[in-house]
Scaffold this active site. Structure first.
Site, PDB file in Angstrom:
ATOM      1  N   LYS A  50       0.827  -1.205   0.000  1.00  0.00           N
ATOM      2  CA  LYS A  50       0.000   0.000   0.000  1.00  0.00           C
ATOM      3  C   LYS A  50       0.863   1.258   0.000  1.00  0.00           C
ATOM      4  CE  LYS A  50      -3.695  -2.573   2.192  1.00  0.00           C
ATOM      5  NZ  LYS A  50      -4.342  -3.000   3.449  1.00  0.00           N
ATOM      6  N   GLN A  94      -4.420  -1.635   9.667  1.00  0.00           N
ATOM      7  CA  GLN A  94      -4.247  -2.945   9.061  1.00  0.00           C
ATOM      8  C   GLN A  94      -4.734  -4.045  10.010  1.00  0.00           C
ATOM      9  OE1 GLN A  94      -3.077  -3.560   5.823  1.00  0.00           O
ATOM     10  NE2 GLN A  94      -3.865  -5.601   6.308  1.00  0.00           N
ATOM     11  N   ASP A 117     -10.940   2.833   4.552  1.00  0.00           N
ATOM     12  CA  ASP A 117     -11.119   1.384   4.457  1.00  0.00           C
ATOM     13  C   ASP A 117     -12.594   1.003   4.409  1.00  0.00           C
ATOM     14  OD1 ASP A 117      -9.296  -0.594   4.021  1.00  0.00           O
ATOM     15  OD2 ASP A 117      -8.784  -0.948   6.114  1.00  0.00           O
TER      16      ASP A 117
END
Length: 296
Positions: A50, A94, A117
């Site tokens: 990412k 994450q 997200d």
């Protein structure tokens, strides 16, 4: 049979994001905070991927790695600091998190305006109400993959295998929305579904996100179906260079000949997930800029 090429499509999306960033006039660049807790090997790889995508798109990334034994209060305070930072547009936490940290509490701590997200309850609620802001990146990437390959979803029968907030539930909601990539009739299957094969054999589109290697076999797929494999499972293989190989939830070799479109593993859904994170981050930046302009 045609491959749904996630790598090629993701490159096109990242190029579009880069063009959007380059078109910004003056000031700072869009910025995302990438927060990782612990030493999960897969998480390390994902965050690195990412961060590299951010460089490719002209997006600034702030990478924070907290120790495995970090307290929940430390993780939450880190997220709140980024919430309060006016120069941070998006926050990615994450997953998975170490056991001592409540995942739901951590996700809810992230500001909905920075939830690139798409896992915050407000984000999922807006999606369910038909007024989405940030859509979880994997389902959003799947929709883009289908739309850009000309797969017709309007009126299609879809079987979604899995009910997580990361893929299954938001994917089902996206398929049910009005418009491109939507207007489908959706069946959600999960661990308590009595006859998954009955649902998949009746489906025009199958999205497999169960985390079980090769669980979707040829007898479960009708001729001409579109199959999207979200699975990413490590299988020990002493003949492979790394001692293992990656396989999906679909038994690719036996299923592929029956399909009209199918995603490879790897190279299908994974690159799309990262590309849509970049798109969401640019969206967050633009939303903030528009809000500031309205206040002037």
């Amino acid at each position: 049979m045609e491959l749904l090429d996630g790598k090629k499509t993701a490159l096109a999306i990242k190029a579009e994001v880069r063009a959007g960033v380059d078109a910004l006039s003056g000031g700072r660049r869009p910025t995302i905070a990438l927060v990782r807790v612990g030493e999960d090997p897969a998480s390390r790889v994902y965050v690195k991927t990412k961060a590299r995508a951010c460089e490719e798109c002209g997006i600034e990334s702030r990478n924070v790695h907290l120790p495995e034994d970090s307290s929940e209060s430390l993780v939450l305070s880190t997220l709140r600091d980024f919430n309060d930072d006016p120069n941070v547009d998006g926050i990615l936490l994450q997953l998975p998190l170490p056991a001592q940290i409540d995942q739901d509490r951590a996700i809810t701590t992230i500001s909905p305006e920075k939830d690139v997200d798409g896992f915050h309850p407000e984000s999922l609620g807006r999606l369910a109400s038909g007024n989405p802001r940030f859509v979880p990146c994997t389902p959003l990437g799947i929709r883009e993959l289908l739309v850009r390959h000309g797969v017709e979803t309007s009126g299609a029968r879809v079987a979604v295998l899995g009910r997580s907030i990361i893929v299954g539930k938001p994917m089902s909601l996206l398929f049910a929305l009005k418009g491109p990539g939507g207007d489908a009739t959706v069946t959600i299957c999960h661990t308590r579904t009595k006859d998954v094969a009955a649902a998949t054999r009746n489906a025009d589109i199958i999205v497999a996100a169960m985390g079980v290697p090769g669980v979707v076999t040829a007898d479960m797929v009708r001729d001409g179906a579109v199959v999207v494999d979200v699975g990413m499972n490590r299988i020990d293989d002493p003949t492979a260079k790394k001692g293992y190989r990656l396989v999906g939830d679909v038994a690719f070799d036996e299923v592929a000949p029956k399909t009209s479109f199918i995603t490879p593993v790897p190279g299908g859904v994974g690159p799309m997930t990262v590309a849509m994170l970049m798109a969401n981050t640019l969206q967050a930046f633009n939303m903030k800029r528009e809000a500031m302009n309205e206040l002037r």
